[in-house]
Design a protein around this motif. Structure first.
Motif, PDB file in Angstrom:
ATOM      1  N   LEU A 160       0.720  -1.204   0.174  1.00  0.00           N
ATOM      2  CA  LEU A 160       0.146   0.029   0.254  1.00  0.00           C
ATOM      3  C   LEU A 160       0.828   1.261   0.055  1.00  0.00           C
ATOM      4  O   LEU A 160       0.254   2.437  -0.352  1.00  0.00           O
ATOM      5  N   GLN A 161       1.927   0.951   0.309  1.00  0.00           N
ATOM      6  CA  GLN A 161       3.036   2.458   0.575  1.00  0.00           C
ATOM      7  C   GLN A 161       3.554   2.453  -0.855  1.00  0.00           C
ATOM      8  O   GLN A 161       3.655   3.693  -1.298  1.00  0.00           O
ATOM      9  N   TYR A 170       1.746   2.573  -3.571  1.00  0.00           N
ATOM     10  CA  TYR A 170       0.571   3.335  -3.988  1.00  0.00           C
ATOM     11  C   TYR A 170       0.819   4.883  -3.496  1.00  0.00           C
ATOM     12  O   TYR A 170       0.611   5.801  -4.082  1.00  0.00           O
ATOM     13  N   THR A 171       0.991   4.917  -1.978  1.00  0.00           N
ATOM     14  CA  THR A 171       1.180   6.026  -1.456  1.00  0.00           C
ATOM     15  C   THR A 171       2.027   6.923  -2.147  1.00  0.00           C
ATOM     16  O   THR A 171       1.941   8.239  -2.395  1.00  0.00           O
ATOM     17  N   SER A 195       1.395   7.777  -6.068  1.00  0.00           N
ATOM     18  CA  SER A 195       0.296   8.648  -6.375  1.00  0.00           C
ATOM     19  C   SER A 195       0.249  10.043  -6.272  1.00  0.00           C
ATOM     20  O   SER A 195      -0.423  10.901  -6.642  1.00  0.00           O
ATOM     21  N   GLN A 196       1.590  10.317  -5.694  1.00  0.00           N
ATOM     22  CA  GLN A 196       2.160  11.718  -5.836  1.00  0.00           C
ATOM     23  C   GLN A 196       2.625  12.080  -6.984  1.00  0.00           C
ATOM     24  O   GLN A 196       3.379  11.804  -7.474  1.00  0.00           O
ATOM     25  N   SER A 205      -8.487   1.044   0.645  1.00  0.00           N
ATOM     26  CA  SER A 205      -7.418   1.890  -0.111  1.00  0.00           C
ATOM     27  C   SER A 205      -7.903   2.316  -1.313  1.00  0.00           C
ATOM     28  O   SER A 205      -8.607   1.842  -2.157  1.00  0.00           O
TER      29      SER A 205
END
Length: 443
Positions: free
Chosen positions: A104-105, A107-108, A111-112, A166
């Motif tokens: 999930l990190q 994507y974090t 996604s920036q 998420s």
């Protein structure tokens, strides 16, 4: 010139360090792909170094491989579990749980926007792979729950919900849909954390997933208890208010609301809150009861009138009848303690004791083990009701259908004011009964 050369050398060393860490990540990926021969301890060591390095710790590739190592480890352990049903499942589920935060990190980070653009490279791989695995977290949570490893169960259930919530899967209905199963998982995630005494975790999970959880009545009690265990009265208050709205029949919520107000010296606020409940439902037995409880230490007569209203509002309510019976008994005891007891006060005290009997019998009928037995037995003895006294002591008492009479005039006639000796005192003066201690309220 020397300074420039030193700076260049330092830059080259930094770059070399970054290249080394990238090489470590690639090596970890290769090791993870070695199947049964993979050295996962070494792969994790390499990834740990990369995640500690400033040049690679924010690289989505690093995080992707970190999750990949755990996923491949999970696959190897799962194969062992299939071939050998007695195999230890803990390493398998530990690896599975470690996949989620790493992936999930990815994507974090991706996604920036970079230069105004969002480029999802490794997040796409995660999105393709994770739906096949995250469902196994339900098995992990159930396994831990059955093993009474509640902290681990809470973690597994929580990670399952994190995947569903998420934004990576916002457009994937098969993953993001919140169905009844998800709602149950949310409940068990929070309940498991609470059962494990992981109060901060229970609070955190409630903030994330409490909005979808089932069994709100039970859940909010656990969440409120978690806040109270952490001595967070500011945080618990909205939880108690919500719980009282959802389940006004549960004493826990209103009792704690009033208790917090009292501890804060806000007696008027407590009264106002109870008045607002009674404005909505004048027959709210619990609000009536709590209002009486607010006044008991300062105005027993006033408290008694509220307990009477509570018992009349719900004639079979254990708490209302118990509190009423005890207050009637204690009012009589307070009168008997007067140094110059008049004939009228003695008569009132005697009538209060008699009036306490049906109230306490109703409480006893509702819950024979709930706290009414001792005082009721004492009253039977004082009033020379030998048959009932013997029956209650033997555990064979049948109270029938006790009914309260109209106590309005009796309560109004109570006068605790000591008087000067202007008339002959009541003869003979009865010995004051011992005051009843507050019985335990049943939830």
């Amino acid at each position: 010139m020397k300074k420039l050369l030193c700076a260049m050398a330092l830059g080259l060393m930094t770059t070399a360090g970054a290249f080394a860490q990238v090489s470590n990540v690639k090596a970890a990926e290769k090791i993870a792909g070695s199947g049964d021969k993979a050295d996962f301890a070494e792969a994790r060591r390499l990834i740990k170094e990369a995640l500690a390095n400033d040049e690679t710790k924010n690289d989505p590739y690093t995080w992707y491989v970190a999750g990949l190592v755990e996923r491949e480890n999970f696959n190897v352990e799962q194969k062992k579990s299939i071939l050998d049903q007695g195999a230890d499942k803990v390493p398998m589920y530990v690896a599975l749980a470690n996949v989620i935060p790493a992936w999930l990190q990815v994507y974090t980070i991706e996604s920036q926007p970079v230069d105004g653009k969002v480029k999802l490279k490794y997040a796409k791989k995660v999105k393709e792979a994770l739906p096949a695995d995250y469902q196994q977290l339900l098995n992990a949570g159930s396994f831990y729950f059955d093993q009474k490893k509640y902290a681990e169960a809470a973690d597994a259930f929580g990670k399952y919900l994190e995947v569903k919530r998420s934004p990576l899967f916002a457009d994937d209905k098969a993953v993001s849909e919140i169905d009844s199963n998800s709602m149950n998982v949310a409940y068990y995630a929070i309940a498991s954390a609470y059962t494990a005494n992981e109060y901060a975790k229970a609070i955190e999970l409630n903030k994330k997933f409490g909005d979808i959880a089932t069994n709100k009545k039970e859940l909010l009690q656990m969440v409120a208890a978690s806040y109270l265990a952490n001595q967070d009265t500011a945080g618990v208050f909205p939880i108690l208010i919500e719980g009282d709205k959802i389940a006004p029949e549960v004493p826990y919520f209103v009792a704690n609301i009033v208790s917090i107000y009292q501890k804060q010296g806000k007696q008027d606020e407590a009264v106002k809150y109870l008045e607002s409940k009674l404005a909505t439902n004048p027959n709210d037995a619990m609000a009536l009861l709590m209002t009486g409880n607010l006044y008991e230490q300062t105005d027993l007569k006033k408290a008694l009138s509220w307990y009477y209203k509570a018992a009349k509002a719900n004639p079979t309510d254990f708490n209302a009848n118990l509190y009423l019976g005890q207050a009637l008994y204690n009012s009589a005891a307070k009168l008997y303690e007067l140094s110059n007891l008049t004939q009228a006060q003695a008569a009132t005290a005697d009538n209060l004791l008699k009036a306490a009997i049906p109230a306490l019998e109703a409480a006893y009928k509702a819950n024979p083990d709930g706290g009414a037995k001792g005082i009721l037995s004492s009253l039977y003895y004082q009033q020379k009701m030998e048959d009932k006294h013997t029956a209650i002591e033997d555990g064979t008492l049948d109270v029938g259908s006790p009914t309260l009479g109209d106590l309005t005039a009796l309560i109004e006639s109570i006068d605790f004011t000591p008087v000067a000796v202007t008339e002959a005192p009541a003869q003979p003066v009865k010995k004051a009964p011992a005051k009843a201690t507050k019985g335990k309220a049943r939830k």
